[in-house]
Motif scaffolding. Structure first.
Motif, PDB file in Angstrom:
ATOM      1  N   TYR A  74       0.824  -1.209   0.000  1.00  0.00           N
ATOM      2  CA  TYR A  74       0.000   0.000   0.000  1.00  0.00           C
ATOM      3  C   TYR A  74       0.857   1.257   0.000  1.00  0.00           C
ATOM      4  O   TYR A  74       0.430   2.309  -0.436  1.00  0.00           O
ATOM      5  N   TRP A  75       2.047   1.162   0.551  1.00  0.00           N
ATOM      6  CA  TRP A  75       2.991   2.293   0.569  1.00  0.00           C
ATOM      7  C   TRP A  75       3.925   2.216  -0.637  1.00  0.00           C
ATOM      8  O   TRP A  75       4.820   3.018  -0.753  1.00  0.00           O
ATOM      9  N   TYR A 126      -0.100   9.500  -1.971  1.00  0.00           N
ATOM     10  CA  TYR A 126      -0.258   8.665  -3.160  1.00  0.00           C
ATOM     11  C   TYR A 126      -1.067   7.456  -2.728  1.00  0.00           C
ATOM     12  O   TYR A 126      -0.817   6.881  -1.671  1.00  0.00           O
ATOM     13  N   VAL A 127      -2.016   7.045  -3.555  1.00  0.00           N
ATOM     14  CA  VAL A 127      -2.817   5.869  -3.227  1.00  0.00           C
ATOM     15  C   VAL A 127      -3.064   5.062  -4.501  1.00  0.00           C
ATOM     16  O   VAL A 127      -3.292   5.620  -5.572  1.00  0.00           O
ATOM     17  N   ASP A 128      -2.974   3.762  -4.358  1.00  0.00           N
ATOM     18  CA  ASP A 128      -3.279   2.848  -5.453  1.00  0.00           C
ATOM     19  C   ASP A 128      -4.718   3.108  -5.894  1.00  0.00           C
ATOM     20  O   ASP A 128      -5.640   3.078  -5.073  1.00  0.00           O
ATOM     21  N   ASN A 144      -7.338   0.750  -4.682  1.00  0.00           N
ATOM     22  CA  ASN A 144      -7.640   0.689  -3.255  1.00  0.00           C
ATOM     23  C   ASN A 144      -8.805   1.638  -2.951  1.00  0.00           C
ATOM     24  O   ASN A 144      -8.640   2.703  -2.362  1.00  0.00           O
ATOM     25  N   ALA A 183      -9.469   2.986   0.703  1.00  0.00           N
ATOM     26  CA  ALA A 183      -8.600   4.085   1.132  1.00  0.00           C
ATOM     27  C   ALA A 183      -8.990   5.385   0.440  1.00  0.00           C
ATOM     28  O   ALA A 183      -9.050   6.441   1.078  1.00  0.00           O
ATOM     29  N   VAL A 184      -9.277   5.315  -0.850  1.00  0.00           N
ATOM     30  CA  VAL A 184      -9.670   6.519  -1.592  1.00  0.00           C
ATOM     31  C   VAL A 184     -10.901   7.144  -0.944  1.00  0.00           C
ATOM     32  O   VAL A 184     -10.965   8.367  -0.746  1.00  0.00           O
ATOM     33  N   TYR A 243      -9.973   8.938   2.299  1.00  0.00           N
ATOM     34  CA  TYR A 243      -9.291  10.200   2.031  1.00  0.00           C
ATOM     35  C   TYR A 243     -10.274  11.259   1.533  1.00  0.00           C
ATOM     36  O   TYR A 243     -10.205  12.421   1.937  1.00  0.00           O
ATOM     37  N   ALA A 252      -1.241   5.357  -9.554  1.00  0.00           N
ATOM     38  CA  ALA A 252      -1.375   5.983  -8.238  1.00  0.00           C
ATOM     39  C   ALA A 252      -2.096   7.311  -8.378  1.00  0.00           C
ATOM     40  O   ALA A 252      -1.719   8.145  -9.205  1.00  0.00           O
TER      41      ALA A 252
END
Length: 167
Positions: free
Chosen positions: A26-27, A117-119, A122, A125-126, A129, A153
């Motif tokens: 994820y990172w 930054y996010v996949d 995902n 998580a989006v 955020y 990303a």
């Protein structure tokens, strides 16, 4: 539940998280870090002004970590990164830690912008955020390599003025 600064005694917990492939992907990070290397890095960088690292704690349990990295005091921005151990997922820890770390970035460090930054795959998580007021500034195509393939990303951010409006 609370955030507290990372201490050297927390490094075994960090080592456990940093070597979990599913979490580190994820990172967009490689899950390879010896405990000795982690301790050395902690000792060498603990006084660095470019990062703030917090442990998410619930009662006696260490639940996860949240980092403010690449702190830039000229342009007044930083990256936020968060990991919650899977067994604690879905209990509001990510939302709490994220909100507190962003608050710290704006109220204590006087940042102008917090980004991440996010996949793009995902979606959970989006959504987290976006609920915190982060806006998608665009997609970096095949920018990171994780889980055996290149990943798109999303670059997301929130400005201090936007955060103030939501408080």
């Amino acid at each position: 539940m609370k955030l507290r600064p990372l201490e050297e005694t927390d490094l075994e917990f960090i080592h456990e998280l940093a070597n979990d492939y599913s979490l580190m992907s994820y990172w967009f990070e490689e899950p390879y870090n010896s405990l000795e290397k982690l301790k050395e890095s902690y000792r060498n960088n603990n006084s660095s002004e470019s990062a703030r690292r917090f442990v998410i704690v619930n009662e006696n349990d260490m639940v996860g970590i949240v980092d403010l990295d690449y702190i830039d005091f000229i342009h007044r921005n930083c990256e936020i990164m968060l990991i919650v151990k899977p067994e604690f997922s879905g209990n509001g820890f990510a939302k709490f830690a994220f909100k507190e770390a962003v608050k710290y970035a704006f109220e204590v460090l006087n940042m102008h912008k917090v980004y991440l930054y996010v996949d793009t795959e995902n979606e959970k998580a989006v959504r987290i955020y976006e609920k915190q007021g982060f806006k998608n500034e665009g997609v970096l195509r095949e920018h990171f390599y994780a889980k055996g393939k290149y990943k798109d990303a999303a670059f997301m951010s929130i400005l201090k003025s936007e955060w103030t409006e939501n408080e």
